[in-house]
Scaffold this active site. Sequence first.
Site, mmCIF file in Angstrom:
data_model
loop_
_atom_site.group_PDB
_atom_site.id
_atom_site.type_symbol
_atom_site.label_atom_id
_atom_site.label_comp_id
_atom_site.label_asym_id
_atom_site.label_seq_id
_atom_site.Cartn_x
_atom_site.Cartn_y
_atom_site.Cartn_z
ATOM 1 N N PHE A 55 9.667 13.326 26.104
ATOM 2 C CA PHE A 55 9.566 14.837 25.828
ATOM 3 C C PHE A 55 9.368 15.494 26.902
ATOM 4 O O PHE A 55 8.773 16.642 27.158
ATOM 5 C CB PHE A 55 8.335 15.033 24.970
ATOM 6 C CG PHE A 55 8.298 14.294 23.628
ATOM 7 C CD1 PHE A 55 8.842 14.331 22.545
ATOM 8 C CD2 PHE A 55 7.388 13.154 23.869
ATOM 9 C CE1 PHE A 55 8.652 13.709 21.431
ATOM 10 C CE2 PHE A 55 6.984 12.286 22.675
ATOM 11 C CZ PHE A 55 7.712 12.549 21.508
ATOM 12 N N ASP A 83 14.638 13.337 26.460
ATOM 13 C CA ASP A 83 14.363 14.467 25.657
ATOM 14 C C ASP A 83 15.636 14.643 24.502
ATOM 15 O O ASP A 83 16.644 13.937 24.706
ATOM 16 C CB ASP A 83 14.444 15.763 26.475
ATOM 17 C CG ASP A 83 13.726 17.087 25.633
ATOM 18 O OD1 ASP A 83 12.510 17.319 26.050
ATOM 19 O OD2 ASP A 83 14.399 17.333 24.826
ATOM 20 N N ASN A 93 15.940 10.535 20.972
ATOM 21 C CA ASN A 93 14.789 10.986 20.176
ATOM 22 C C ASN A 93 13.762 9.945 20.781
ATOM 23 O O ASN A 93 13.764 8.729 20.892
ATOM 24 C CB ASN A 93 15.107 10.501 18.556
ATOM 25 C CG ASN A 93 13.852 10.649 17.787
ATOM 26 O OD1 ASN A 93 12.434 10.536 18.172
ATOM 27 N ND2 ASN A 93 13.850 11.188 16.512
ATOM 28 N N ALA A 94 12.656 10.524 21.268
ATOM 29 C CA ALA A 94 11.610 9.627 21.954
ATOM 30 C C ALA A 94 11.009 8.459 20.923
ATOM 31 O O ALA A 94 10.596 7.483 21.593
ATOM 32 C CB ALA A 94 10.395 10.580 22.447
ATOM 33 N N ASP A 107 4.477 14.312 26.228
ATOM 34 C CA ASP A 107 4.128 15.519 26.254
ATOM 35 C C ASP A 107 4.690 16.329 24.979
ATOM 36 O O ASP A 107 5.682 17.001 25.252
ATOM 37 C CB ASP A 107 4.152 16.161 27.461
ATOM 38 C CG ASP A 107 3.822 17.593 27.450
ATOM 39 O OD1 ASP A 107 3.155 18.089 26.484
ATOM 40 O OD2 ASP A 107 4.389 18.489 28.274
ATOM 41 N N CYS A 114 -0.404 19.659 22.399
ATOM 42 C CA CYS A 114 -0.312 21.315 22.564
ATOM 43 C C CYS A 114 -0.921 21.850 21.027
ATOM 44 O O CYS A 114 -0.445 22.908 20.780
ATOM 45 C CB CYS A 114 0.746 21.671 22.957
ATOM 46 S SG CYS A 114 2.329 21.404 22.043
#
Length: 386
Positions: free
Chosen positions: A221, A243, A269-270, A287, A327
């Site tokens: 990400f 990413d 896609n991670a 992240d 986050c």
Amino acid sequence: MAGLVIKPRSRIFHGHDWVYASEIKKSFGNPQPGEVISLKDFKDKPLGSAIYNPRSQIVARRFSRRKQELDREFFLRRLKLAFSLRERLPLDVSLCRLAWSESDGLPGLIIDRYGPHLVMQTLTLAMDQRIELIIEALRELLSPDSIVIRNDSPMRKAEGLEPASFVAHGENPDPVSLEAGGLRFEANLLGGQKTGLYLDQLDSYERVASLAEGKRVLDCFSNQGGFGLACARAGAASVTCVDISSEAVSAVRNNARLNSLEVDAVEANAFDYLKSCEETFDLIILDPPSFTRSKKALGDAMRGYKEIHLRALKLLNHDGYLATFSCSHHVNRELFLSNLRDAAVDTRRTLRLVESYCQRADHPILPTIPETEYLKGFCFQLLPGR
Ligand code: SAH
């Protein structure tokens, strides 16, 4: 002045500044959307001035404990205060969030500074209606070369506002060259995927990178590569940035070139990348974007974190590091930590906490408004041979 009478035991009596519809006892004087209203308790005692929007779940947001208009003087005073508070922080004020909504007594107003350029967001109806006034105040205080309005946040929808991005003052500044932590970045303030850099993470880049020397690093990400590039600069043996956005991947490549650093940027896609990856790493950074903006979707978000934590732990070399961030305000520190604990148990790994991280100080946390705390991160080391 029109206003609202607030029910007993509402959050405003515990230091919060928000009023939800369920907390209103009655209204008086016919308050209008976007207006400044006065708040009163059930004994008619004034609680301060607030902005009003009956379309939003948060019907009123207090911005002063006194009687106060949202006029030119107010914006000049509050913005000046917000700037001067940042000047006392140990950070570069030429690249920082200059005003952050509730935390600066300006609910719904966000101002980021990228050198001579400002990026502004108005996420509440009242602030949106006063864009001109705010621009005038910014020009008077900072004389910026340009002011870009980036009003494409999904949060505006909750206030009944349409997305709109435009240059409000000066020329379109894109692309903008920036320097952060000794690295050069190029960002698009008007046209980019987001408003520029992730200013809230600037400190974490260097702290995570301090572990990277000689290590094989995976930055998932990665967006424009803040973590990965800082690791490459710190002497990592190799850096892979992943990413899902092609725009982000080109930005990583471009930023790597600008800094003469070697970084492998992968568009993927991670989740899939972590699943099918056949290499192992000494430092993995996760992240992701906020997996949930509401409490309702919390279960799904926790499953998302669990999956990337499990997969990352399996790809870590012995004594490797995992730096992981969330986050989302709804995922608090304890919950996030318990997710990692579960992943460690399931993969039979023993982890040692090396560092904790939080949002940079230009995104101040008000303990009475828990929603102002959103970014948290941990770095764990896998204990070898256990
Ligand atoms: N670490 C970055 C910020 C990450 S923001 C920095 O400090 O600059 C989240 C990023 O995740 C965005 O760039 C977005 O494009 C990307 N993203 C979202 N979903 C993804 C997925 N499933 N796989 C990989 N990347 C994803």
